[in-house]
Design a protein around this motif. Structure first.
Motif, PDB file in Angstrom:
ATOM      1  N   LEU A 267     -14.862 110.851   1.096  1.00  0.00           N
ATOM      2  CA  LEU A 267     -14.216 110.678  -0.205  1.00  0.00           C
ATOM      3  C   LEU A 267     -13.348 109.432  -0.270  1.00  0.00           C
ATOM      4  N   ILE A 270     -14.326 106.434  -2.536  1.00  0.00           N
ATOM      5  CA  ILE A 270     -14.127 106.464  -3.989  1.00  0.00           C
ATOM      6  C   ILE A 270     -12.754 105.897  -4.333  1.00  0.00           C
ATOM      7  N   MET A 273      -9.156 107.837  -4.616  1.00  0.00           N
ATOM      8  CA  MET A 273      -9.308 109.258  -4.361  1.00  0.00           C
ATOM      9  C   MET A 273      -8.277 109.695  -3.327  1.00  0.00           C
ATOM     10  N   GLY A 282     -12.476 100.632  -3.924  1.00  0.00           N
ATOM     11  CA  GLY A 282     -13.526 101.605  -3.689  1.00  0.00           C
ATOM     12  C   GLY A 282     -14.548 101.604  -4.803  1.00  0.00           C
ATOM     13  N   ILE A 283     -15.416 102.586  -4.765  1.00  0.00           N
ATOM     14  CA  ILE A 283     -16.470 102.688  -5.771  1.00  0.00           C
ATOM     15  C   ILE A 283     -16.088 103.712  -6.832  1.00  0.00           C
ATOM     16  N   PRO A 284     -16.650 103.620  -8.021  1.00  0.00           N
ATOM     17  CA  PRO A 284     -16.370 104.623  -9.052  1.00  0.00           C
ATOM     18  C   PRO A 284     -16.962 105.979  -8.667  1.00  0.00           C
ATOM     19  N   LEU A 285     -16.300 107.039  -9.102  1.00  0.00           N
ATOM     20  CA  LEU A 285     -16.819 108.387  -8.845  1.00  0.00           C
ATOM     21  C   LEU A 285     -18.235 108.538  -9.392  1.00  0.00           C
ATOM     22  N   ASP A 287     -20.626 106.503  -9.455  1.00  0.00           N
ATOM     23  CA  ASP A 287     -21.609 105.964  -8.514  1.00  0.00           C
ATOM     24  C   ASP A 287     -21.821 106.914  -7.337  1.00  0.00           C
ATOM     25  N   ALA A 288     -20.747 107.571  -6.901  1.00  0.00           N
ATOM     26  CA  ALA A 288     -20.887 108.566  -5.840  1.00  0.00           C
ATOM     27  C   ALA A 288     -21.730 109.745  -6.318  1.00  0.00           C
ATOM     28  N   SER A 328     -13.284 116.267  -8.692  1.00  0.00           N
ATOM     29  CA  SER A 328     -14.256 115.325  -8.136  1.00  0.00           C
ATOM     30  C   SER A 328     -15.238 116.021  -7.191  1.00  0.00           C
ATOM     31  N   LEU A 332     -19.340 116.616  -7.517  1.00  0.00           N
ATOM     32  CA  LEU A 332     -20.267 116.226  -6.456  1.00  0.00           C
ATOM     33  C   LEU A 332     -21.136 117.410  -6.030  1.00  0.00           C
TER      34      LEU A 332
END
Length: 347
Positions: A267, A270, A273, A282-285, A287-288, A328, A332
């Motif tokens: 995590l 992200i 997070m 980090g990456i956007p949620l 994208d996860a 989040s 997921l």
């Protein structure tokens, strides 16, 4: 000692906010009473239509044994508080889900001034519990959805998958860190290198690996193993390829391996997070969510592991952390289930 703390129907009910005319996931999913032998309970749940077994591992001894900060202890409760209040409707039949509970870790937690060697010894003890329980889940033909805890638990999950399937595993990990550090004693930074040395890990791809958060020694070890990566900078900064292209390449390799597939997600990949190693780069949620859904849908996935969630590390406090982390993780979980059920429709 009891190594699994059950998620009973009574506990589940305490999480659910009921409304007339609505059916929440927590009102119809399967729970574990803690009295029935585990193998029998897993078989019963499968006979009743369960396909996924959700389990928590609330501990921070792995990150602390890696000389990192603690806090990754209560993501499971935060996630269940959100997930159980999602709607059970045409998009998700919650009877697909069994929530087992949490692997007991309280006796393994050590004080803040504990020696690193003692922490690493306790990570090994935790490995044994993870292997035993997750092997039983996979042997019952259910797919574990594991909410951590440190990323050290990837080792136990990979070992359990090998034990249950009699085959090594192909893993993909969305993570700024490869967790392929030297085998210097068990901790959250070397779960994959230990699994590779044991023969449980046959293929490994790191997605979103940060170019400056992995030592050259670690990169050399990963390359010598034959591991692959797409860096965070190559996709999200320099935009040399799209996330969709990278995931497509990874899925092609996973399927070519012919092996069961582990979907790993730290995590702390992200942006902002609450986690053991939170980052503003980090990456956007979203994208996860796309990553989890696409690999689950298009590869032979055998489990989902969501590691390092730490609600109490949120800058605004524990309650804000529980809301953000819980929502989040719940999203997921749904992305994984939706991907898997789209690949293998019911009926």
């Amino acid at each position: 000692m009891q190594t699994l703390i059950p998620f009973t129907a009574e506990i589940c009910s305490s999480y659910v906010s009921k409304r007339d005319g609505e059916t929440k996931i927590g009102q119809t999913l399967h729970c574990y009473d803690g009295q029935t032998p585990l193998t029998h309970a897993l078989s019963q749940a499968k006979d009743k239509g369960a396909r996924f077994a959700i389990i928590g591992i609330g501990e921070d001894i792995g990150p602390r044994a890696n000389l990192g900060r603690g806090g990754a202890v209560d993501a499971f409760e935060a996630a269940m508080a959100q997930f159980c209040n999602f709607q059970s409707n045409q998009f998700l039949d919650s009877r697909l889900c069994l929530v087992l509970g949490q692997i007991a870790t309280q006796d393994l937690q050590l004080p803040a001034d504990a020696k690193t060697s003692d922490l690493r010894d306790n990570v090994e003890k935790l490995d044994e519990r993870v292997i035993d329980i997750v092997t039983a889940i996979i042997a019952a033909e259910l797919e574990p959805i594991v909410i951590g805890g440190g990323h050290n638990n990837a080792y136990g999950l990979l070992m359990a998958t090998k034990a249950a399937t009699k085959r090594p595993v192909a893993a993909v990990n969305l993570d700024p860190h490869s967790d392929f550090r030297p085998r210097e004693g068990r901790h959250s930074g070397n779960g994959f290198s230990y699994a590779a040395a044991s023969g449980a890990l046959a293929y490994y791809h790191v997605l979103g690996m940060h170019e400056l958060k992995n030592s050259q020694q670690t990169l050399d070890q990963l390359a010598a193993f034959g591991g692959k990566w797409h860096t965070f900078q190559s996709i999200w900064v320099r935009q040399e390829l799209t996330l969709k292209q990278a995931i497509s390449d990874i899925i092609t390799d996973l399927n070519a391996s012919g092996l069961p597939v582990a979907i790993e997600l730290d995590l702390d990949a992200i942006i902002n997070m609450p986690s053991s190693a939170a980052t503003s780069a980090g990456i956007p949620l979203i994208d996860a969510l796309f990553y989890v859904n696409q690999v689950a849908r298009n590869a032979n996935a055998c489990y989902l592991h969501l590691a390092e969630g730490a609600p109490n590390c949120h800058a605004a406090g524990i309650e804000a952390g529980r809301r953000e982390t819980g929502q989040s993780i719940s999203e997921l979980i749904y992305s994984y289930i939706q991907g898997r059920t789209a690949q293998h429709p019911l009926g």
